[in-house]
Design a protein around this motif. Sequence first.
Motif, mmCIF file in Angstrom:
data_model
loop_
_atom_site.group_PDB
_atom_site.id
_atom_site.type_symbol
_atom_site.label_atom_id
_atom_site.label_comp_id
_atom_site.label_asym_id
_atom_site.label_seq_id
_atom_site.Cartn_x
_atom_site.Cartn_y
_atom_site.Cartn_z
ATOM 1 N N LEU A 62 0.829 -1.209 0.000
ATOM 2 C CA LEU A 62 0.000 0.000 0.000
ATOM 3 C C LEU A 62 0.861 1.256 0.000
ATOM 4 O O LEU A 62 0.527 2.246 -0.663
ATOM 5 N N ASN A 63 1.973 1.229 0.722
ATOM 6 C CA ASN A 63 2.882 2.380 0.731
ATOM 7 C C ASN A 63 3.525 2.583 -0.644
ATOM 8 O O ASN A 63 3.693 3.714 -1.102
ATOM 9 N N LEU A 64 3.905 1.477 -1.285
ATOM 10 C CA LEU A 64 4.487 1.558 -2.628
ATOM 11 C C LEU A 64 3.460 2.106 -3.609
ATOM 12 O O LEU A 64 3.762 2.979 -4.431
ATOM 13 N N ARG A 65 2.261 1.597 -3.502
ATOM 14 C CA ARG A 65 1.164 2.028 -4.373
ATOM 15 C C ARG A 65 0.847 3.513 -4.186
ATOM 16 O O ARG A 65 0.485 4.202 -5.132
ATOM 17 N N GLU A 66 1.035 3.993 -2.971
ATOM 18 C CA GLU A 66 0.737 5.393 -2.673
ATOM 19 C C GLU A 66 1.782 6.346 -3.247
ATOM 20 O O GLU A 66 1.448 7.432 -3.723
ATOM 21 N N ILE A 67 3.053 5.934 -3.236
ATOM 22 C CA ILE A 67 4.108 6.857 -3.686
ATOM 23 C C ILE A 67 4.286 6.847 -5.204
ATOM 24 O O ILE A 67 4.754 7.829 -5.776
ATOM 25 N N ARG A 89 -5.901 -12.874 -5.998
ATOM 26 C CA ARG A 89 -6.972 -12.794 -4.995
ATOM 27 C C ARG A 89 -6.603 -11.839 -3.866
ATOM 28 O O ARG A 89 -7.436 -11.081 -3.371
ATOM 29 N N TRP A 90 -5.343 -11.884 -3.464
ATOM 30 C CA TRP A 90 -4.871 -10.993 -2.393
ATOM 31 C C TRP A 90 -4.980 -9.534 -2.834
ATOM 32 O O TRP A 90 -5.488 -8.686 -2.102
ATOM 33 N N LEU A 91 -4.524 -9.236 -4.035
ATOM 34 C CA LEU A 91 -4.594 -7.867 -4.544
ATOM 35 C C LEU A 91 -6.042 -7.375 -4.612
ATOM 36 O O LEU A 91 -6.345 -6.238 -4.256
ATOM 37 N N ALA A 92 -6.939 -8.254 -5.043
ATOM 38 C CA ALA A 92 -8.356 -7.881 -5.155
ATOM 39 C C ALA A 92 -8.986 -7.626 -3.797
ATOM 40 O O ALA A 92 -9.976 -6.884 -3.698
ATOM 41 N N SER A 93 -8.410 -8.214 -2.735
ATOM 42 C CA SER A 93 -8.975 -8.069 -1.392
ATOM 43 C C SER A 93 -8.513 -6.796 -0.687
ATOM 44 O O SER A 93 -9.050 -6.437 0.367
ATOM 45 N N LEU A 94 -7.518 -6.115 -1.253
ATOM 46 C CA LEU A 94 -6.968 -4.930 -0.600
ATOM 47 C C LEU A 94 -7.918 -3.734 -0.740
ATOM 48 O O LEU A 94 -8.753 -3.697 -1.638
ATOM 49 N N PRO A 95 -7.776 -2.740 0.132
ATOM 50 C CA PRO A 95 -8.604 -1.540 0.002
ATOM 51 C C PRO A 95 -8.376 -0.859 -1.351
ATOM 52 O O PRO A 95 -7.242 -0.773 -1.816
ATOM 53 N N GLU A 96 -9.456 -0.407 -1.957
ATOM 54 C CA GLU A 96 -9.407 0.305 -3.234
ATOM 55 C C GLU A 96 -8.532 -0.420 -4.261
ATOM 56 O O GLU A 96 -7.530 0.120 -4.750
ATOM 57 N N PRO A 97 -8.913 -1.640 -4.629
ATOM 58 C CA PRO A 97 -8.075 -2.431 -5.550
ATOM 59 C C PRO A 97 -7.859 -1.788 -6.913
ATOM 60 O O PRO A 97 -6.896 -2.135 -7.599
ATOM 61 N N SER A 98 -8.706 -0.838 -7.293
ATOM 62 C CA SER A 98 -8.501 -0.169 -8.585
ATOM 63 C C SER A 98 -7.174 0.586 -8.619
ATOM 64 O O SER A 98 -6.611 0.818 -9.696
#
Length: 197
Positions: A62-67, A89-98
Motif C-alpha cells: 500500500l505504501n508503494l502504491r501510494e508513492i 486474490r490478495w490484490l483484489a482483497s486490498l482496500p481500493e483495488p482499482s
Amino acid sequence: MTWQSEFWSWMSPPSVQTAETPGVGQQAPSTPKISIPAQDGQPTIVSFLRHCGCPFAEKTFLNLREIAPAHPNMHFIAVSHSDQESTDRWLASLPEPSKNTQPNMQIVVDAEREAYAAWGLGTSSFWHVLGSIPGVSKLKEDGINVRSTESGSRWQTAGNFGVDGQGIVKWSRKDQGADDMPDFKEGVDKVLGGKSA
C-alpha cells in the motif's frame, strides 16, 4: 484458504542458491522476470514482498502504491512469491483495488523465488518471523489485519531496492525482521540524488 495452506506456509520452502544482496554502488541483478536497467532508462524501485496475507506485505504494498503516482518518471515493481492465483486474490482483497493498476507500477509473480535469490533474499530465522508478532497489533490500528495465506512461505525474507537508469543500486534495504517496514520516500530520494519533492 484451507488449514493445509496455512500449515504449509509455516514450512521452510525449498532451498534456492542465494546470491549476495547487492549493495549501494553495485550493478543490480537482472533476471528474466525483472529487467534492470529499465529499457527506457528510468530509475526503478523494487519491493520484494513477504507472502500474500502477511499484514506487513500489505502495508508495504500500500505504501508503494501510494508513492508511485507522485513519481511518473520512475518504475515501481512489487514482487510476490505467492503463486499467481493467490496473488491476484490478495490484490483484489486490498482496500481500493482499482489503485493496484498504475501506468508506472508492475506486479511480478516469482513463485520459484529466482529473483528473490538473485537479489540475496533467502529464508529467515525463527526470530525474524516470530519477533514481529507485536507489530501486528500496530498495523491493526491502521485497519490492516492478517489475511488468509494461500501460498508462499512465512520464512521468505523481504527487501527493497532503488536502482538508477544505468542499473546501479542507490538504495539497498534487506528487511531485518518481518515487521521491518521500508521508507519508500527515502528510497526515491537516494535514487534521485535528493531531488525528489
